[in-house]
Design a protein around this motif. Structure first.
Motif, short mmCIF file in Angstrom:
data_model
loop_
_atom_site.label_atom_id
_atom_site.label_comp_id
_atom_site.label_asym_id
_atom_site.label_seq_id
_atom_site.Cartn_x
_atom_site.Cartn_y
_atom_site.Cartn_z
N PRO A 1 45.51 37.94 33.27
CA PRO A 1 44.31 38.49 33.00
C PRO A 1 44.98 40.20 31.17
O PRO A 1 46.20 40.04 31.18
N THR A 2 43.82 40.04 30.62
CA THR A 2 44.41 40.64 29.37
C THR A 2 43.47 41.75 29.51
O THR A 2 42.26 42.20 29.92
N TYR A 3 43.06 42.66 28.52
CA TYR A 3 42.04 44.06 28.39
C TYR A 3 41.16 43.76 28.22
O TYR A 3 39.91 43.54 28.60
N ARG A 4 40.48 42.13 27.44
CA ARG A 4 39.37 41.65 26.53
C ARG A 4 39.16 40.51 28.15
O ARG A 4 37.68 41.16 27.87
N ASN A 5 39.76 40.28 29.01
CA ASN A 5 39.47 39.46 29.89
C ASN A 5 40.11 39.42 30.98
O ASN A 5 40.94 39.26 31.29
N ILE A 6 39.85 41.16 31.69
CA ILE A 6 40.60 41.55 32.73
C ILE A 6 40.33 41.22 33.92
O ILE A 6 40.79 40.89 34.84
N MET A 7 38.70 40.51 34.07
CA MET A 7 38.49 39.48 35.04
C MET A 7 38.75 40.61 36.57
O MET A 7 38.19 41.36 36.84
N ASP A 8 39.48 39.91 37.35
CA ASP A 8 39.12 41.10 38.94
C ASP A 8 39.95 41.87 38.85
O ASP A 8 40.16 41.80 39.61
N SER A 9 41.11 42.35 38.20
CA SER A 9 42.49 42.98 37.97
C SER A 9 41.58 44.25 37.97
O SER A 9 40.96 45.21 37.20
N THR A 10 42.95 45.29 38.03
CA THR A 10 42.84 47.23 37.73
C THR A 10 43.63 46.91 36.16
O THR A 10 44.87 46.67 36.88
N GLU A 11 43.15 47.67 35.32
CA GLU A 11 44.45 48.52 35.40
C GLU A 11 45.20 49.46 35.51
O GLU A 11 44.78 50.44 37.15
N SER A 12 46.60 48.98 35.61
CA SER A 12 47.72 49.77 36.40
C SER A 12 48.73 49.97 35.63
O SER A 12 49.17 50.21 34.18
N ASP B 1 41.49 53.21 46.34
CA ASP B 1 41.86 51.71 47.48
C ASP B 1 43.83 52.04 47.63
O ASP B 1 44.63 51.84 46.60
N VAL B 2 44.14 50.74 48.21
CA VAL B 2 45.45 51.04 48.83
C VAL B 2 45.35 49.89 49.32
O VAL B 2 44.63 48.89 50.59
N GLU B 3 46.37 49.40 48.19
CA GLU B 3 46.34 47.41 49.07
C GLU B 3 48.12 46.56 48.63
O GLU B 3 48.93 47.82 48.01
N PRO B 4 48.55 45.78 48.83
CA PRO B 4 49.38 45.64 48.82
C PRO B 4 49.32 44.96 47.39
O PRO B 4 48.41 44.59 47.01
N VAL B 5 50.62 45.25 46.43
CA VAL B 5 51.66 44.93 45.41
C VAL B 5 50.87 43.40 45.38
O VAL B 5 51.88 42.63 45.91
N THR B 6 50.21 42.31 43.94
CA THR B 6 50.17 41.89 43.88
C THR B 6 50.81 41.21 42.51
O THR B 6 51.73 42.25 41.99
N THR B 7 50.67 39.56 41.85
CA THR B 7 51.43 40.37 40.79
C THR B 7 51.22 41.27 39.49
O THR B 7 50.04 41.22 39.08
N PHE B 8 52.46 41.75 38.89
CA PHE B 8 52.10 42.17 37.81
C PHE B 8 52.09 41.87 36.87
O PHE B 8 52.82 40.70 36.07
N TYR B 9 51.09 41.49 35.49
CA TYR B 9 50.46 41.51 34.09
C TYR B 9 51.41 42.49 33.23
O TYR B 9 50.32 43.38 33.54
N ARG B 10 52.12 42.12 32.21
CA ARG B 10 52.89 43.41 32.08
C ARG B 10 51.28 43.32 30.97
O ARG B 10 50.48 42.75 30.15
N GLY B 11 51.06 43.94 30.16
CA GLY B 11 49.51 44.93 29.58
C GLY B 11 49.93 44.35 28.20
O GLY B 11 51.22 44.02 27.39
#
Length: 132
Positions: A26-37, A103-113
């Motif tokens: 994901p990217t800021y312009r194409n974040i899709m289903d991710s959350t800024e974190s 929301d409390v969830e298990p961490v998934t892959t983290f993508y550096r912004g």
């Protein structure tokens, strides 16, 4: 929050990015289903996960439902972190008459912004001070 976390004794780094989604890169312009974190790297012999969440709660107002990109979420990496996160959500729920949306969830892959998101406030302050 990045700057505030980095100022805490025991925090080694804080990196802005995206997490919580299933779609890759994901990217800021194409974040899709991710959350800024952000991911907080810390030394647990100096600062606890609970103290990290206390600081997060001090900086955060999870009282409004948000779309996926800006939702309030705590990502955990082990059972102990899950327990601490759920306790924090309970505390915040009891601190007023408002519903919390976390929301409390298990961490998934983290993508550096993107680089322009790293140290964002410092960059804005710097541009303002230099008259840009």
């Amino acid at each position: 929050p990045q700057r505030d976390f980095r100022r805490l004794r025991g925090v080694e780094d804080c990196i802005v990015g995206y997490c919580g989604g299933q779609k890759k890169n994901p990217t800021y312009r194409n974040i899709m289903d991710s959350t800024e974190s952000y991911i907080v790297e810390f030394n647990p012999s100096i600062i606890s996960y609970e103290e990290i969440l206390d600081k997060w709660a001090d900086m955060h107002a999870p009282y409004y439902p948000s779309k996926t990109q800006y939702r309030s979420a705590i990502f955990y990496s082990c059972k102990k972190q899950l327990e601490v996160a759920l306790k924090k959500v309970q505390e915040l729920s009891k601190n007023g008459n408002r519903k919390v949306y976390i929301d409390v969830e298990p961490v998934t892959t983290f993508y550096r912004g993107e680089e322009y998101h790293q140290d964002f406030l410092d960059k804005q302050t710097s541009a303002y001070s230099s008259g840009l």
